[in-house]
Design an enzyme around this catalytic site. Structure first.
Site, PDB file in Angstrom:
ATOM      1  N   GLU A 302      35.759 -10.758  13.474  1.00  0.00           N
ATOM      2  CA  GLU A 302      35.151  -9.413  12.822  1.00  0.00           C
ATOM      3  C   GLU A 302      35.506  -8.286  13.648  1.00  0.00           C
ATOM      4  O   GLU A 302      34.525  -7.667  13.898  1.00  0.00           O
ATOM      5  CB  GLU A 302      33.505  -9.864  12.414  1.00  0.00           C
ATOM      6  CG  GLU A 302      33.205 -10.717  11.404  1.00  0.00           C
ATOM      7  CD  GLU A 302      31.883 -10.811  10.969  1.00  0.00           C
ATOM      8  OE1 GLU A 302      31.839 -11.171   9.759  1.00  0.00           O
ATOM      9  OE2 GLU A 302      31.013 -10.368  11.454  1.00  0.00           O
ATOM     10  N   ASP A 376      28.282 -18.784   6.425  1.00  0.00           N
ATOM     11  CA  ASP A 376      27.512 -17.736   7.034  1.00  0.00           C
ATOM     12  C   ASP A 376      26.243 -17.549   6.643  1.00  0.00           C
ATOM     13  O   ASP A 376      25.694 -16.740   5.883  1.00  0.00           O
ATOM     14  CB  ASP A 376      28.226 -16.315   6.795  1.00  0.00           C
ATOM     15  CG  ASP A 376      27.767 -15.131   7.601  1.00  0.00           C
ATOM     16  OD1 ASP A 376      26.950 -15.467   8.636  1.00  0.00           O
ATOM     17  OD2 ASP A 376      28.051 -13.913   7.475  1.00  0.00           O
ATOM     18  N   GLU A 404      19.104 -12.532   6.631  1.00  0.00           N
ATOM     19  CA  GLU A 404      19.898 -11.547   5.918  1.00  0.00           C
ATOM     20  C   GLU A 404      20.543 -11.970   4.280  1.00  0.00           C
ATOM     21  O   GLU A 404      20.709 -11.299   3.632  1.00  0.00           O
ATOM     22  CB  GLU A 404      21.296 -11.910   6.873  1.00  0.00           C
ATOM     23  CG  GLU A 404      22.630 -11.073   6.219  1.00  0.00           C
ATOM     24  CD  GLU A 404      23.833 -11.337   7.223  1.00  0.00           C
ATOM     25  OE1 GLU A 404      23.459 -11.925   8.341  1.00  0.00           O
ATOM     26  OE2 GLU A 404      24.846 -10.877   7.108  1.00  0.00           O
ATOM     27  N   HIS A 532      27.732 -17.226  -1.217  1.00  0.00           N
ATOM     28  CA  HIS A 532      28.225 -15.865  -0.786  1.00  0.00           C
ATOM     29  C   HIS A 532      28.489 -15.028  -2.121  1.00  0.00           C
ATOM     30  O   HIS A 532      29.568 -14.212  -2.446  1.00  0.00           O
ATOM     31  CB  HIS A 532      29.612 -15.908  -0.010  1.00  0.00           C
ATOM     32  CG  HIS A 532      29.680 -14.750   1.225  1.00  0.00           C
ATOM     33  ND1 HIS A 532      29.218 -13.657   1.026  1.00  0.00           N
ATOM     34  CD2 HIS A 532      29.967 -14.990   2.448  1.00  0.00           C
ATOM     35  CE1 HIS A 532      29.367 -12.937   1.915  1.00  0.00           C
ATOM     36  NE2 HIS A 532      29.705 -13.687   3.163  1.00  0.00           N
TER      37      HIS A 532
HETATM   38  C1  GCU Z   1      27.335 -12.115   9.715  1.00  0.00           C
HETATM   39  C2  GCU Z   1      26.664 -11.177   9.709  1.00  0.00           C
HETATM   40  C3  GCU Z   1      27.210  -9.939  10.578  1.00  0.00           C
HETATM   41  C4  GCU Z   1      27.177 -10.790  12.265  1.00  0.00           C
HETATM   42  C5  GCU Z   1      28.042 -12.063  11.918  1.00  0.00           C
HETATM   43  C6  GCU Z   1      27.764 -12.782  13.214  1.00  0.00           C
HETATM   44  O1  GCU Z   1      28.667 -11.936   9.251  1.00  0.00           O
HETATM   45  O2  GCU Z   1      26.880 -10.384   8.206  1.00  0.00           O
HETATM   46  O3  GCU Z   1      26.359  -9.055  10.656  1.00  0.00           O
HETATM   47  O4  GCU Z   1      27.817  -9.875  13.005  1.00  0.00           O
HETATM   48  O5  GCU Z   1      27.547 -12.765  10.909  1.00  0.00           O
HETATM   49  O6  GCU Z   1      27.281 -13.630  13.287  1.00  0.00           O
HETATM   50  O7  GCU Z   1      28.684 -12.321  13.998  1.00  0.00           O
END
Ligand code: GCU
Length: 727
Positions: A302, A376, A404, A532
């Protein structure tokens, strides 16, 4: 006279005798019922402790606080007499040494609680090999009394199954929290190191009471400032507060720190200057925090930098940091949550594909920290296929305690049920019985190291977790990391007894309510293996139609594959073949007709008129599940309503109100998802099930521009006039 009376009345009105707001967590220590006081008082008359250390002092003060509160009279330091509680280690207490207790198998952190006799006096002994063990034993002894267990004839030995039991705080240095739903960060970095507020100690006590022995303090999407000398100085002050409670501090480190902080040209792990930089950085941290735990690293995930930016493997990236930590006994938690924006492979397969070939290449002081499932933190995921597939690597299990994807603050979902499902999951890696618990406790492959990590749900809300019942998830995480074989029921019973009341009428109603809450959220959000289906970014509410995000795997349509023919993600050999990442018995099961229906749409694509085990079509079954979810929440609401006489006003009414919100939102989830899927199935609603009250366009137009938990996501587009789902 009148004025005096008025003033007295005012005092009476403004100081309710037993006001509770959740701040005291499960460490409330309110006086026991009069009927049992007489039974317990003679069994805990004074605390006898020889030797002194910050941890022993913490144990003594916890016992003093707890016993004095529970027994409703002062219980302080004393000498050996009937009813004394004698605490200590053989090393520092001649009294304990003289008892020659069998402590060898308890390791560094275990404890023994035993009813014994010292100098002709009946006493309770809390003994361990270390002062921290004594503190853990003291909390365990208090828990026995808090839950009204008999304490006259005790012989309890307990040692943690997992060595490292960590919370990961996803707190940003500016006080916001990624995926945090309980206010702002409790870490007030600006005032550190000079002002160390009282909440750090309360948090430490709560963590120690369930055996949590490490916290990483900042978001895994890391701010490089955390590694700066200034912030390490602040962290050192925090470490000083937490140390007596056996809690080490860890930091989420940014892989590019050598460039950003060290001003090097590269962060390439093969570069000697980079290696030297990590060594220098780590050495300087240990000069200030001698028991620093180590780093958590989110790399090449990410948008985070990582070794792949330099064509190096995840192992090469982890090892350069591990080598710097090794001389100090530090650990790297290297996260496996890796998927690439360029790789079109099924996202569920990518981490395994990347990490499995590296099995055996990671240093001994590296854990590959693996989320419970391959996507996730969904309401339900099959266990991550890496569990059992990396025999030569230390694997840590990462679960998310903050909710979350499970309704965030206001949905009551008791997570230990989910955690247990994963811990008990059979990987079949070495035949039947190769559970995830055995993978992570090291016993399956004979590893020394073992760890479980939970993404924290605490913030600066008065009740710490935003909702009273979310405290149970923090509590339950710690209990399971200590002993994964505990049952979710047992943990619920303990927590309810300590947090509310031990009245059996209360427990008998509320334990089943908590247990079924997990299946309820699966049913009303993502039944039968769907996953999801969340609205963009903040993940609050449904968005099964979302298809406009930059990366395919960010879109719910990628996961549901809904079209006129059917629903579900084909991960069998005829599809993405993710099933082949599991051990053969599971691979066969998940690709075949006997697949458990709870995982059906995760692994298979199914026609709308496919016959389910119930005899219903897939479409009908889906609708039935959504409605079952709502019905369960309605039952939960009823159960809680009947509990009013057992619970103080503030905690009862907050929970009651949140349950009402949950019911409304469960309905919203159900209606929105059915409206969307119906646009493909074109099938009528099964008899007795009402169609959604609005058309699909209505649900699609609902937006939540400032939903919490995603600080960098606050500028959501404003679509004309957003619908209000609460209308
Ligand atoms: C999920 C989450 C993110 C977080 C990521 C992670 O995607 O939405 O906010 O940063 O997990 O575990 O690194």
């Amino acid at each position: 006279m009148f004025r005096f009376l008025a003033a007295a009345l005012l005092v009476l009105l403004t100081v309710p005798a037993r006001a509770e707001d959740g701040y005291d967590l499960w460490l409330r220590y309110r006086p026991m019922e009069a009927a049992v006081l007489a039974q317990y008082r003679p069994l805990a008359t004074a605390i006898v402790s020889q030797g002194a250390s910050p941890s022993l002092d913490a144990a003594k003060s916890e016992l003093t606080r707890g016993l004095s509160g529970l027994l409703d009279r002062p219980v302080g330091a004393g000498t050996v007499a009937d009813g004394a509680v004698v605490i200590g280690t053989p090393g520092s207490s001649p009294l304990i040494a003289g008892l020659k207790l069998p402590l060898t198998n308890l390791g560094k952190e275990g404890y023994l609680i035993r009813s014994s006799s010292v100098g002709g006096h009946a006493v309770t002994v809390i003994a361990a090999n270390s002062d921290i063990g004594v503190l853990y034993g003291s909390f365990a002894f208090l828990r026995l009394i808090q839950t009204r267990q008999p304490v006259a004839r005790l012989d309890i030995a307990s040692a943690p199954r997992l060595k490292l039991r960590l919370l990961n705080h996803w707190d940003n240095l500016d006080g916001t929290i990624e995926r945090g739903y309980a206010g702002r960060s409790i870490f007030d970095w600006n005032k550190m190191p000079d002002y160390m507020g009282p909440r750090y100690t309360v948090m430490a006590r709560a963590n120690a009471s369930v055996g949590i022995n490490g916290i990483s303090v900042n978001n895994v999407s890391a701010d490089v400032w955390m590694l700066s000398s200034m912030y390490i100085g602040k962290l050192a002050a925090l470490a000083d507060v937490l140390r007596p409670y056996g809690i080490r501090v860890y930091v989420a480190a940014k892989f590019s720190a050598p460039v950003e902080l060290g001003r090097l040209k590269t962060a390439d792990p093969a570069d000697p200057q980079v290696q030297a930089w990590w060594k220098k950085e780590v050495d300087s941290i240990y000069r200030r925090i001698p028991d620093f735990g180590g780093f958590v690293v989110k790399a090449n995930s990410e948008g985070q930098p990582g070794p792949r930016d330099y064509n190096r493997t995840q192992a090469e990236g982890a090892n350069v940091i591990a080598d710097a930590l090794a001389p100090h006994g530090g650990i790297v938690f290297w996260r496996a949550f890796v998927y690439s924006e360029k790789d079109p492979t099924d996202r569920a397969k990518q981490a395994y594909n990347e990490f499995k070939p590296l099995d055996g290449k990671f240093r001994d002081n590296v854990f590959v920290q693996t989320k419970n499932g391959a996507i996730d933190f969904q309401p339900r995921e099959p266990a991550h296929p890496m569990f059992g597939a990396m025999p030569k690597t230390n694997l840590a299990l990462e679960v998310q305690i903050t909710k979350e994807y499970l309704g965030q603050t206001t949905h009551l979902v008791y997570l230990p049920v989910l955690f247990k499902e994963i811990l008990d999951w059979d990987t079949f890696a070495k035949g039947q019985g190769s559970t995830v618990a055995k993978v992570i406790d090291g016993s399956l492959e004979g590893h020394d190291q073992s760890a479980m990590v939970g993404v924290s749900n605490i913030g600066d809300d008065r009740n710490w977790t935003g909702a009273q019942f979310s405290q149970a998830d923090w509590y339950g995480f710690g209990r399971l990391a200590w002993e994964p074989s505990l049952s979710a029921e047992q943990i619920a019973r303990e927590w309810l007894g300590m947090t509310f009341t031990n009245d059996p009428a209360f427990a008998n109603a509320v334990i089943p309510m908590m247990i079924k809450s997990r299946e309820a959220v699966v049913d009303y959000m993502t039944p039968l293996g769907l996953h999801h289906q969340f609205a963009t970014g903040h993940h609050y509410g449904p968005g099964p139609w979302v298809s406009d995000l930059a990366r395919p795997e960010w879109n719910p349509v990628y996961y549901n594959h809904a079209d006129a023919q059917g629903l579900g993600f084909d991960r069998t050999p005829s599809g993405s073949d993710a099933t082949s990442q599991y051990a053969p018995p599971l691979a066969r099961l998940f690709s075949g007709p006997d697949i458990p229906e709870r995982d059906l749409l995760w692994f298979q694509r199914v026609a709308w008129d496919h016959r389910m085990k119930s005899g219903r079509t897939l479409w009908d079954e889906l609708v039935v599940h959504y409605d079952t979810g709502i019905a369960t929440v309605a039952e939960m609401e009823k159960t809680w309503a009947a509990m009013k006489p057992h619970v103080d006003e503030e905690r009862w009414s907050q929970t009651a109100t949140f349950l009402a919100i949950q019911k409304k939102e469960a309905q919203w989830w159900r209606d929105a998802c059915i409206a969307y899927f119906e646009s493909f199935s074109r099938m009528p609603m099964p008899a007795g099930h009402a169609p959604p009250p609005h058309d699909l366009a209505y649900y699609k137009a609902i937006t939540f521009p400032y939903a919490p938990g995603r600080p960098d996501y606050t500028s959501a587009p404003f679509h004309n006039r957003p619908n209000d789902p609460m209308e």
